[in-house]
Design a protein around this motif. Structure first.
Motif, PDB file in Angstrom:
ATOM      1  N   ARG A  27       0.772  -1.196   0.147  1.00 13.87           N
ATOM      2  CA  ARG A  27       0.089  -0.031  -0.239  1.00 13.87           C
ATOM      3  C   ARG A  27       0.971   1.213  -0.004  1.00 13.87           C
ATOM      4  O   ARG A  27       1.846   1.128  -0.666  1.00 13.87           O
ATOM      5  N   ASP A  28       0.749   2.182   0.866  1.00 15.62           N
ATOM      6  CA  ASP A  28       1.733   3.394   0.889  1.00 15.62           C
ATOM      7  C   ASP A  28       2.698   3.140   1.930  1.00 15.62           C
ATOM      8  O   ASP A  28       3.471   4.320   2.079  1.00 15.62           O
ATOM      9  N   LEU A  29       2.873   2.087   2.559  1.00 17.89           N
ATOM     10  CA  LEU A  29       3.980   2.084   3.468  1.00 17.89           C
ATOM     11  C   LEU A  29       5.173   1.072   3.268  1.00 17.89           C
ATOM     12  O   LEU A  29       4.919   0.013   2.678  1.00 17.89           O
ATOM     13  N   ARG A  30       6.410   1.447   3.332  1.00 14.82           N
ATOM     14  CA  ARG A  30       7.501   0.768   3.103  1.00 14.82           C
ATOM     15  C   ARG A  30       7.795   0.209   4.473  1.00 14.82           C
ATOM     16  O   ARG A  30       7.756   0.589   5.487  1.00 14.82           O
ATOM     17  N   ALA A  58       8.860  -6.801   8.502  1.00 12.06           N
ATOM     18  CA  ALA A  58       8.622  -6.804   6.827  1.00 12.06           C
ATOM     19  C   ALA A  58       7.994  -8.162   6.492  1.00 12.06           C
ATOM     20  O   ALA A  58       7.936  -8.202   5.486  1.00 12.06           O
ATOM     21  N   HIS A  59       8.102  -9.030   7.194  1.00  8.77           N
ATOM     22  CA  HIS A  59       7.815 -10.304   6.890  1.00  8.77           C
ATOM     23  C   HIS A  59       6.451 -10.469   6.005  1.00  8.77           C
ATOM     24  O   HIS A  59       6.181 -11.040   4.812  1.00  8.77           O
ATOM     25  N   ASP A  60       5.340 -10.097   6.763  1.00  2.00           N
ATOM     26  CA  ASP A  60       3.945 -10.078   6.212  1.00  2.00           C
ATOM     27  C   ASP A  60       3.816  -9.176   4.967  1.00  2.00           C
ATOM     28  O   ASP A  60       3.223  -9.569   3.730  1.00  2.00           O
ATOM     29  N   PRO A  61       4.366  -7.908   4.978  1.00  2.00           N
ATOM     30  CA  PRO A  61       4.339  -7.201   3.979  1.00  2.00           C
ATOM     31  C   PRO A  61       5.026  -7.528   2.537  1.00  2.00           C
ATOM     32  O   PRO A  61       4.557  -7.259   1.447  1.00  2.00           O
ATOM     33  N   ILE A  62       6.145  -8.246   2.756  1.00  2.00           N
ATOM     34  CA  ILE A  62       6.590  -8.785   1.646  1.00  2.00           C
ATOM     35  C   ILE A  62       5.799  -9.996   1.005  1.00  2.00           C
ATOM     36  O   ILE A  62       5.607  -9.798  -0.256  1.00  2.00           O
ATOM     37  N   ALA A  63       5.144 -10.795   1.773  1.00  2.00           N
ATOM     38  CA  ALA A  63       4.035 -11.734   1.174  1.00  2.00           C
ATOM     39  C   ALA A  63       2.941 -11.092   0.569  1.00  2.00           C
ATOM     40  O   ALA A  63       2.415 -11.079  -0.455  1.00  2.00           O
ATOM     41  N   ASP A  93       7.899   2.144   8.232  1.00  2.00           N
ATOM     42  CA  ASP A  93       8.348   3.210   7.273  1.00  2.00           C
ATOM     43  C   ASP A  93       9.310   4.152   7.723  1.00  2.00           C
ATOM     44  O   ASP A  93      10.099   4.829   6.913  1.00  2.00           O
ATOM     45  N   GLN A  94       9.275   4.284   8.995  1.00  5.94           N
ATOM     46  CA  GLN A  94      10.192   5.217   9.648  1.00  5.94           C
ATOM     47  C   GLN A  94      11.711   4.869   9.400  1.00  5.94           C
ATOM     48  O   GLN A  94      12.493   6.002   9.399  1.00  5.94           O
ATOM     49  N   THR A 107       9.075  -2.904  -9.854  1.00  7.15           N
ATOM     50  CA  THR A 107       7.991  -3.392  -8.990  1.00  7.15           C
ATOM     51  C   THR A 107       7.543  -2.147  -7.985  1.00  7.15           C
ATOM     52  O   THR A 107       6.376  -2.312  -7.435  1.00  7.15           O
ATOM     53  N   GLY A 108       8.329  -1.390  -7.734  1.00 11.89           N
ATOM     54  CA  GLY A 108       7.853  -0.229  -6.701  1.00 11.89           C
ATOM     55  C   GLY A 108       8.619  -0.238  -5.300  1.00 11.89           C
ATOM     56  O   GLY A 108       8.337   0.300  -4.467  1.00 11.89           O
TER      57      GLY A 108
END
Length: 171
Positions: A27-30, A58-63, A93-94, A107-108
């Protein structure tokens, strides 16, 4: 019967490896983490694997994002490596704020400027393996900086890859 985790970790400290930042954007979060458990899988198609602890932020955001970037760090990125390893208490994201120059490729996923190489990957497979998930990505783009040198990690210390190269030429 397996050895205990402490013995395993002590032994693995002797396996020198490039220091990487694994990054993604959901989404909008790195998100991202420092990792040394990175390995090539195949050249055709070009694939790389990363091993990510299931407890990493970052585990779940990668998936969920379905993509990630493997940024091979240079010695000038040591403070970023420490930040993304959670050593300064900054999360999510910070971690990207006020440190490093960031862009993106196909990919973004966040791409860090000044890395010897950044591999932009589309997630193709994930495999549960103990406390970690092995994510396999197909490399869809890359950024190269021929002037940059790799930052390595061995025996609990960061090591400048260029120093190893000079030592080999001196021998």
């Amino acid at each position: 019967m397996s050895i205990d985790a402490a013995a395993f970790k002590k032994g693995m400290r002797h396996l020198a490896a490039s220091v990487t930042l694994i990054t993604t954007r959901h989404r909008d979060l790195r998100g991202g983490l420092t990792a040394t458990a990175v390995c090539s899988v195949s050249a055709e198609p070009p694939q790389i694997l990363i091993c990510v602890n299931k407890t990493a932020s970052a585990h779940d955001p990668i998936a969920e994002a379905g993509f990630f970037c493997v940024n091979i760090l240079s010695p000038g990125h040591r403070k970023l490596a420490e930040r993304f390893a959670g050593m300064d208490g900054v999360e999510g994201d910070q971690r990207f704020h006020d440190m490093g120059e960031w862009s993106s490729l196909s990919t973004g996923a966040p791409v860090l400027k000044g890395c010897p190489v950044s591999f932009d990957c589309r997630l193709v497979t994930k495999v549960a393996a103990g406390t970690h998930t092995i994510y396999i990505g197909e490399i869809v783009d890359l950024a190269l900086d021929p002037a940059a040198h790799a930052l390595l990690y061995a025996d609990g210390n960061f090591v400048h890859g260029e120093l190893l190269k000079k030592a080999l030429h001196a021998a």
